[in-house]
Design a protein around this motif. Structure first.
Motif, PDB file in Angstrom:
ATOM      1  N   LYS A  77     -36.283  60.982  38.591  1.00 47.94           N
ATOM      2  CA  LYS A  77     -36.218  59.545  38.858  1.00 47.94           C
ATOM      3  C   LYS A  77     -37.397  59.105  39.721  1.00 47.94           C
ATOM      4  O   LYS A  77     -38.010  58.047  39.481  1.00 47.94           O
ATOM      5  CB  LYS A  77     -34.901  59.210  39.551  1.00 47.94           C
ATOM      6  N   HIS A  78     -37.739  59.930  40.709  1.00 45.78           N
ATOM      7  CA  HIS A  78     -38.869  59.625  41.588  1.00 45.78           C
ATOM      8  C   HIS A  78     -40.163  59.520  40.781  1.00 45.78           C
ATOM      9  O   HIS A  78     -40.971  58.601  40.985  1.00 45.78           O
ATOM     10  CB  HIS A  78     -38.992  60.705  42.665  1.00 45.78           C
ATOM     11  N   LYS A  79     -40.369  60.443  39.850  1.00 42.33           N
ATOM     12  CA  LYS A  79     -41.567  60.401  39.006  1.00 42.33           C
ATOM     13  C   LYS A  79     -41.622  59.115  38.184  1.00 42.33           C
ATOM     14  O   LYS A  79     -42.673  58.485  38.060  1.00 42.33           O
ATOM     15  CB  LYS A  79     -41.595  61.617  38.062  1.00 42.33           C
ATOM     16  N   SER A  80     -40.489  58.740  37.632  1.00 36.67           N
ATOM     17  CA  SER A  80     -40.472  57.558  36.763  1.00 36.67           C
ATOM     18  C   SER A  80     -40.689  56.261  37.543  1.00 36.67           C
ATOM     19  O   SER A  80     -41.134  55.258  36.990  1.00 36.67           O
ATOM     20  CB  SER A  80     -39.147  57.486  35.984  1.00 36.67           C
ATOM     21  N   ASN A  81     -40.398  56.276  38.841  1.00 38.04           N
ATOM     22  CA  ASN A  81     -40.577  55.080  39.670  1.00 38.04           C
ATOM     23  C   ASN A  81     -42.036  54.793  40.000  1.00 38.04           C
ATOM     24  O   ASN A  81     -42.371  53.698  40.452  1.00 38.04           O
ATOM     25  CB  ASN A  81     -39.781  55.208  40.977  1.00 38.04           C
ATOM     26  N   ARG A  82     -42.887  55.799  39.816  1.00 37.78           N
ATOM     27  CA  ARG A  82     -44.326  55.651  40.045  1.00 37.78           C
ATOM     28  C   ARG A  82     -44.622  55.081  41.435  1.00 37.78           C
ATOM     29  O   ARG A  82     -45.404  54.132  41.605  1.00 37.78           O
ATOM     30  CB  ARG A  82     -44.953  54.783  38.956  1.00 37.78           C
ATOM     31  N   VAL A  83     -43.996  55.674  42.435  1.00 36.75           N
ATOM     32  CA  VAL A  83     -44.185  55.254  43.826  1.00 36.75           C
ATOM     33  C   VAL A  83     -45.617  55.571  44.267  1.00 36.75           C
ATOM     34  O   VAL A  83     -46.134  56.657  43.980  1.00 36.75           O
ATOM     35  CB  VAL A  83     -43.166  55.965  44.740  1.00 36.75           C
ATOM     36  N   VAL A  84     -46.270  54.639  44.958  1.00 35.77           N
ATOM     37  CA  VAL A  84     -47.625  54.879  45.471  1.00 35.77           C
ATOM     38  C   VAL A  84     -47.528  55.712  46.746  1.00 35.77           C
ATOM     39  O   VAL A  84     -46.873  55.304  47.717  1.00 35.77           O
ATOM     40  CB  VAL A  84     -48.344  53.541  45.772  1.00 35.77           C
ATOM     41  N   LEU A 111     -56.905  72.631  40.987  1.00 35.73           N
ATOM     42  CA  LEU A 111     -55.529  73.089  41.192  1.00 35.73           C
ATOM     43  C   LEU A 111     -54.593  72.443  40.177  1.00 35.73           C
ATOM     44  O   LEU A 111     -53.693  73.102  39.626  1.00 35.73           O
ATOM     45  CB  LEU A 111     -55.076  72.759  42.623  1.00 35.73           C
ATOM     46  N   THR A 112     -54.794  71.170  39.918  1.00 36.83           N
ATOM     47  CA  THR A 112     -53.948  70.455  38.958  1.00 36.83           C
ATOM     48  C   THR A 112     -54.111  71.017  37.551  1.00 36.83           C
ATOM     49  O   THR A 112     -53.132  71.188  36.816  1.00 36.83           O
ATOM     50  CB  THR A 112     -54.281  68.952  38.968  1.00 36.83           C
ATOM     51  N   ALA A 113     -55.356  71.341  37.184  1.00 33.49           N
ATOM     52  CA  ALA A 113     -55.594  71.942  35.869  1.00 33.49           C
ATOM     53  C   ALA A 113     -54.930  73.311  35.767  1.00 33.49           C
ATOM     54  O   ALA A 113     -54.441  73.711  34.699  1.00 33.49           O
ATOM     55  CB  ALA A 113     -57.098  72.058  35.621  1.00 33.49           C
ATOM     56  N   PHE A 114     -54.891  74.018  36.896  1.00 34.94           N
ATOM     57  CA  PHE A 114     -54.304  75.363  36.914  1.00 34.94           C
ATOM     58  C   PHE A 114     -52.779  75.317  36.853  1.00 34.94           C
ATOM     59  O   PHE A 114     -52.150  76.013  36.058  1.00 34.94           O
ATOM     60  CB  PHE A 114     -54.768  76.093  38.177  1.00 34.94           C
ATOM     61  N   LEU A 115     -52.158  74.473  37.674  1.00 31.50           N
ATOM     62  CA  LEU A 115     -50.695  74.453  37.775  1.00 31.50           C
ATOM     63  C   LEU A 115     -50.048  73.399  36.877  1.00 31.50           C
ATOM     64  O   LEU A 115     -48.861  73.507  36.559  1.00 31.50           O
ATOM     65  CB  LEU A 115     -50.271  74.194  39.223  1.00 31.50           C
ATOM     66  N   GLY A 116     -50.781  72.383  36.523  1.00 31.82           N
ATOM     67  CA  GLY A 116     -50.223  71.335  35.671  1.00 31.82           C
ATOM     68  C   GLY A 116     -49.891  70.082  36.456  1.00 31.82           C
ATOM     69  O   GLY A 116     -49.400  70.148  37.594  1.00 31.82           O
ATOM     70  N   GLU A 117     -50.133  68.937  35.833  1.00 31.78           N
ATOM     71  CA  GLU A 117     -49.909  67.654  36.502  1.00 31.78           C
ATOM     72  C   GLU A 117     -48.445  67.443  36.848  1.00 31.78           C
ATOM     73  O   GLU A 117     -48.110  66.924  37.922  1.00 31.78           O
ATOM     74  CB  GLU A 117     -50.405  66.522  35.601  1.00 31.78           C
ATOM     75  N   ASP A 118     -47.536  67.846  35.960  1.00 37.68           N
ATOM     76  CA  ASP A 118     -46.110  67.659  36.233  1.00 37.68           C
ATOM     77  C   ASP A 118     -45.687  68.393  37.499  1.00 37.68           C
ATOM     78  O   ASP A 118     -44.867  67.914  38.276  1.00 37.68           O
ATOM     79  CB  ASP A 118     -45.271  68.142  35.045  1.00 37.68           C
ATOM     80  N   CYS A 119     -46.242  69.594  37.679  1.00 39.70           N
ATOM     81  CA  CYS A 119     -45.924  70.393  38.865  1.00 39.70           C
ATOM     82  C   CYS A 119     -46.403  69.687  40.126  1.00 39.70           C
ATOM     83  O   CYS A 119     -45.650  69.544  41.097  1.00 39.70           O
ATOM     84  CB  CYS A 119     -46.574  71.770  38.726  1.00 39.70           C
ATOM     85  N   LEU A 120     -47.638  69.234  40.125  1.00 42.93           N
ATOM     86  CA  LEU A 120     -48.201  68.609  41.331  1.00 42.93           C
ATOM     87  C   LEU A 120     -47.509  67.289  41.662  1.00 42.93           C
ATOM     88  O   LEU A 120     -47.384  66.921  42.830  1.00 42.93           O
ATOM     89  CB  LEU A 120     -49.698  68.379  41.147  1.00 42.93           C
ATOM     90  N   LYS A 121     -47.020  66.574  40.661  1.00 40.58           N
ATOM     91  CA  LYS A 121     -46.379  65.284  40.914  1.00 40.58           C
ATOM     92  C   LYS A 121     -45.012  65.417  41.582  1.00 40.58           C
ATOM     93  O   LYS A 121     -44.517  64.453  42.170  1.00 40.58           O
ATOM     94  CB  LYS A 121     -46.247  64.498  39.609  1.00 40.58           C
ATOM     95  N   ILE A 122     -44.397  66.581  41.466  1.00 43.70           N
ATOM     96  CA  ILE A 122     -43.118  66.764  42.172  1.00 43.70           C
ATOM     97  C   ILE A 122     -43.268  67.612  43.431  1.00 43.70           C
ATOM     98  O   ILE A 122     -42.283  67.950  44.079  1.00 43.70           O
ATOM     99  CB  ILE A 122     -42.019  67.353  41.257  1.00 43.70           C
ATOM    100  N   ASP A 123     -44.515  67.952  43.779  1.00 47.73           N
ATOM    101  CA  ASP A 123     -44.757  68.592  45.068  1.00 47.73           C
ATOM    102  C   ASP A 123     -44.891  67.476  46.094  1.00 47.73           C
ATOM    103  O   ASP A 123     -45.984  67.017  46.415  1.00 47.73           O
ATOM    104  CB  ASP A 123     -46.022  69.441  45.017  1.00 47.73           C
ATOM    105  N   VAL A 124     -43.742  67.021  46.585  1.00 51.66           N
ATOM    106  CA  VAL A 124     -43.692  65.821  47.420  1.00 51.66           C
ATOM    107  C   VAL A 124     -43.090  66.143  48.783  1.00 51.66           C
ATOM    108  O   VAL A 124     -42.531  67.220  49.013  1.00 51.66           O
ATOM    109  CB  VAL A 124     -42.861  64.718  46.733  1.00 51.66           C
TER     110      VAL A 124
END
Length: 484
Positions: A17-24, A40-53
């Motif tokens: 849900k947090h990802k879909s909200n596109r919080v700045v 790092l993003t290319a290595f681990l993936g964008e989805d992974c980095l976006k939930i490292d919050v």
């Protein structure tokens, strides 16, 4: 709070849900969803980095959970049949330390086997509890430490009735289980808590025909490495609590040492792994068991190896055996386990869990594939054919009974002197020396350094074991307690 089922994964759902909200993000971490670290993003993936919050109200806070983390922990408690469950992101090391520090204060006695993981003795260094060791049984044929004898535990209790708790390894790294139910009954009859290092036993809760799990046996606390056999990410673990122990007090103890920046990658992996085990656990561990039993049978057909299992059960120090563990004795082909470990990796591209002086351990799971099991069997057959030699002169045991001279905390924080290790016989050790894995100390602070121990260290070095724990990384010098 809405009633959740085991098919829910509250932390995972909140992150989606947090990802879909596109919080700045104007908070940490500074990589800002991976945009600041493209490699790092290319290595681990964008989805992974976006939930490292970072912790925030919609995602709860690990040190004081009141919403989605609290819900996920309650689902885990229900799944493991515990009163409370705590998500740990500092590994099972922190769970073991939290158990000991919950049960014991400075000067309190705790009964435990000496073949504990270093995390347990580290906890004694930190909190000042006094270890009362029960020497485990030793199988001289296999050269490994076993479980604790119930009669030995009872004798130790009678000599130390003021002890606060008993710590049990169940199962051991090799798959050996003690008579946990009887130990719990005995300890509780003397008003002692039972703490279980269940790092290698996640599957006991979800598979069929498994050894008894700590919570089912009535233990008060258990540290469970979900990442080892439960499918979560490395470093994620669960601490289970039952009985009369206050969950709020346990949380306070955990927060003494656990990070205030809990990783949502680790937390969500625990959440999803628990869901997967509840929904699919029986099927997962049946497949694991089938793989392990097939491999064991085929490896024993090779000759020279002993892939041991329930054949070694003696009803006491080996009360039960975890059949998912692929423990293989190698000394009869003239090779130390660590030598087979190295050959498998360097010559065959096969990475197993560990090799010690007489055995190897291959971790089998439902994530394996049949052809990989065959590859392991074939490699072991070829290693025997190519490398077999006379076993004369090989060390025949992994465990040396310690002589404890002073408490670990006193020794670790004493004035110390670093001397050549070969000049240390008779001195009191001021640090750790261990082979990792499995991370069981050969020497711990406060123990007498003997000639047998020095010979063991020399032998382990010669065979290629990775020795850790000492200040001198080459283990050529050792810190000893200065004598007055």
């Amino acid at each position: 709070m809405e009633k959740l089922s085991q098919k829910n994964a509250p932390i995972y759902e909140a992150l989606q849900k947090h990802k879909s909200n596109r919080v700045v993000p104007f908070d940490v971490p500074g990589h800002k969803g991976g945009r600041g670290t493209p490699e790092l993003t290319a290595f681990l993936g964008e989805d992974c980095l976006k939930i490292d919050v970072n912790s925030m109200k919609p995602l709860d806070n690990l040190i004081h959970p009141i919403s989605v983390i609290a819900e996920a922990e309650q689902l885990a408690a229900d799944a493991f049949k515990a009163k409370s469950a705590f998500f740990m992101v500092n590994g099972t090391t922190s769970a073991v330390q939290a158990m000991i520090m919950t049960a014991c204060k400075a000067g309190d006695k705790i009964i435990l086997p000496r073949n504990v993981h270093r995390s347990a003795i580290n906890a004694l260094v930190v909190c000042g509890a006094i270890p009362i060791y029960v020497n485990p049984g030793v199988d001289r044929d296999l050269g490994i430490p076993l479980g604790m004898s119930v009669s030995d535990i009872k004798n130790t209790i009678l000599k130390n009735p003021e002890a606060k708790a008993i710590l049990v390894n169940n199962p051991t790294y090799y798959g050996i289980c003690s008579n946990l139910s009887e130990i719990v009954n005995l300890a509780h009859s003397y008003n002692m808590l039972v703490l279980v290092d269940e790092a290698h036993g996640t599957h006991f809760y979800f598979g069929e025909n498994m050894p008894i799990a700590a919570m089912s046996a009535g233990a008060d606390m258990a540290a469970v490495s979900m990442h080892k056999t439960g499918g979560s990410l490395t470093q994620s673990s669960i601490l289970l609590v039952s009985g009369s122990i206050s969950g709020s007090y346990v949380r306070q103890i955990i927060n003494l040492t656990q990070t205030t920046s809990g990783s949502y990658l680790l937390l969500s992996s625990l959440d999803l792994a628990r869901k997967n085990l509840v929904v699919n656990g029986k099927e997962i561990f049946k497949k694991t068991m089938d793989f392990a039993c097939y491999a064991r049978e085929e490896i024993n057909k090779i000759g020279g190896y002993h892939a041991f299992a329930k054949d070694i059960i003696n009803g006491d120090t080996i009360f039960d055996f975890d059949l998912t563990k692929m423990s293989i004795h190698t000394r009869d082909i003239g090779l130390a386990g660590i030598e087979v470990y190295d050959i498998l990796r360097d010559e065959y591209g096969i990475q197993i869990e560990f090799g010690d002086l007489g055995n190897i351990l291959a971790i089998i799971s439902a994530g394996d594939r049949s052809f990989e099991i065959e590859r392991l069997i074939g490699a072991l057959s070829e290693i025997k054919r190519l490398y077999k030699k006379d076993k004369a002169g090989m060390l025949d045991h992994e465990y040396i009974n310690p002589e404890v001279v002073m408490p670990p905390q006193k020794a670790f924080y004493s004035n110390k002197e670093q001397i050549p290790i070969h000049a240390s016989q008779g001195k009191i050790c001021g640090e750790f020396v261990m082979s990792y894995p499995p991370g069981i100390p050969i020497l711990a602070p406060g123990e007498r350094i003997t000639n047998e121990i020095l010979e063991y260290i020399d032998y382990a070095k010669a065979k290629g074991c990775s020795l850790t724990g000492a200040q001198d990384l080459k283990i050529e010098k050792i810190n000893i307690v200065e004598e007055n």
